[in-house]
Design an enzyme around this catalytic site. Structure first.
Site, PDB file in Angstrom:
ATOM      1  N   ASP A  37     -27.781  39.042 -45.659  1.00  0.00           N
ATOM      2  CA  ASP A  37     -28.342  39.809 -46.778  1.00  0.00           C
ATOM      3  C   ASP A  37     -27.314  39.877 -47.909  1.00  0.00           C
ATOM      4  OD1 ASP A  37     -30.516  41.911 -47.646  1.00  0.00           O
ATOM      5  OD2 ASP A  37     -28.550  42.773 -48.119  1.00  0.00           O
ATOM      6  N   TYR A  42     -23.339  42.679 -55.637  1.00  0.00           N
ATOM      7  CA  TYR A  42     -22.208  42.836 -54.716  1.00  0.00           C
ATOM      8  C   TYR A  42     -21.002  41.998 -55.171  1.00  0.00           C
ATOM      9  CZ  TYR A  42     -25.939  44.604 -51.624  1.00  0.00           C
ATOM     10  OH  TYR A  42     -27.015  45.273 -51.096  1.00  0.00           O
ATOM     11  N   LYS A  70     -30.957  39.705 -54.223  1.00  0.00           N
ATOM     12  CA  LYS A  70     -31.664  40.749 -54.988  1.00  0.00           C
ATOM     13  C   LYS A  70     -31.425  40.607 -56.485  1.00  0.00           C
ATOM     14  CE  LYS A  70     -30.583  43.650 -51.027  1.00  0.00           C
ATOM     15  NZ  LYS A  70     -29.231  43.258 -50.636  1.00  0.00           N
ATOM     16  N   HIS A 103     -34.016  44.904 -56.739  1.00  0.00           N
ATOM     17  CA  HIS A 103     -33.008  45.738 -56.071  1.00  0.00           C
ATOM     18  C   HIS A 103     -33.288  47.248 -56.205  1.00  0.00           C
ATOM     19  CE1 HIS A 103     -28.524  45.436 -54.767  1.00  0.00           C
ATOM     20  NE2 HIS A 103     -29.103  46.461 -54.192  1.00  0.00           N
TER      21      HIS A 103
END
Ligand code: A2P
Length: 305
Positions: A37, A42, A70, A103
């Site tokens: 994931d 990130y 996302k 997201h």
């Protein structure tokens, strides 16, 4: 043949540090993880891409691995959706994703990573989710992602999306653990063929917390079930998620914990153990979204209502 539906167990990469996440992904794939994931925000997708490249060059088949990413909040405008997805694909060194999620159900001005003032947000009325979704559907038709989904959506936000979309969301990724079971959302998802993925399943232990925020891995019931079954508290929490029929993506960068977490995905909990864990629900959100509701046009009521 690619995997048809999201594997219930996967590796989370939120807060996986640079120079750490690549090795974690390589190790995970080596020991049998088949679901990773990711997310643009990130800020570690290029390192994960290097890890994919090296793993796929050493015998792991891309089609046996499920990859989720996302869309960040600054790319909700239809004209930005495809380029955001292509950017993620280029970072991950893939030609398609298995699943691409919206997201958060909130929008920022394009190019704003984290707004610091109200003006840097976009009102959702100005970029409705339905318009973002149509652009995402085009991405499926072009083969850039096989499935679509959302994250941090409530029942009220899922309902119109499911009703009006041509391609239905297959997943809603939300915070889930025994302190935040979200049973109504789980029932709604089951009735509508949506799989829930549990993020922060270990209670986001990295978070600074106030005194009222008990760490779920230290909960008496979790710890006593762990002792009885010779497991770690983390393994009990992962097993709870899987036994409940949700997907779960604990993050770890540590080889021992990666292995321990994968093993937890095969553990069966008894009816009594599940009932004991289910009794812990108290609606406690560790990730309460307040970072998006201060100096913002968005409110907590909008976010979780
Ligand atoms: P580490 O990467 O050092 O293993 P969550 O997914 O709920 O946000 O939790 C992730 C955090 O939990 C990370 O800080 C991770 O640290 C830690 N963690 C992951 N697996 C375990 C485990 N089996 N036991 C204890 N802590 C764990």
């Amino acid at each position: 043949m690619s995997i048809e539906t999201i594997p219930l167990f996967g590796l989370g990469t939120w807060r996986s540090e640079p120079n750490e996440v690549g090795n974690a992904v390589k190790e995970a794939l080596k020991i049998g993880y088949n679901h990773i994931d990711c997310a643009h925000i990130y800020q570690n997708e290029s390192e994960i891409g290097e890890a994919f490249k090296s793993s796929f060059n050493s015998g792991i088949n891309r089609n046996d691995i499920w990859v989720t990413s996302k869309l960040w909040n600054d790319s909700h405008r239809p004209e930005h959706v495809k380029s955001a997805l292509k950017h993620t694909l280029s970072n991950l060194k893939l030609d398609h994703l298995d699943l691409y999620l919206i997201h958060w159900p909130i929008a920022f001005k394009h190019g704003i990573t984290f707004p610091s003032i109200k003006d840097e947000y976009e009102l959702i009325e100005n970029i409705p989710i339905s318009e973002t979704w149509q652009a995402l559907e085009e991405c499926v038709k072009e083969g850039l992602t096989r499935q679509l989904g959302v994250a941090n959506f409530t029942i009220n936000k899922l309902k119109p999306l499911i009703k009006n979309s041509e391609i239905k969301p297959t997943v809603n990724q939300v915070e889930l653990h025994p302190y935040l079971a979200q049973n109504d959302l789980k029932d709604f998802a089951d009735e509508n063929g949506v799989i829930l993925t549990a993020y922060s399943p270990l209670g986001a232990p990295h978070l600074e917390r106030n005194v009222d925020m008990i760490k779920i891995m230290e909960d008496d019931i979790v710890v006593s079930i762990a002792k009885e079954k010779d497991l770690s508290p983390a393994q009990v929490l992962i097993a709870w998620a899987i036994n409940r029929g949700t997907s779960v993506i604990p993050k770890s960068s540590n080889p021992g914990r990666l292995k321990q977490n994968l093993e937890a995905s095969y553990i069966e909990l008894s009816k009594t153990e599940m009932e004991q864990l289910n009794s812990l629900d108290k609606g406690l959100r560790y990730i309460d979204g307040t970072f998006f509701t201060t100096k913002s046009p968005y409110t907590t009521e909008y976010l979780w209502g």
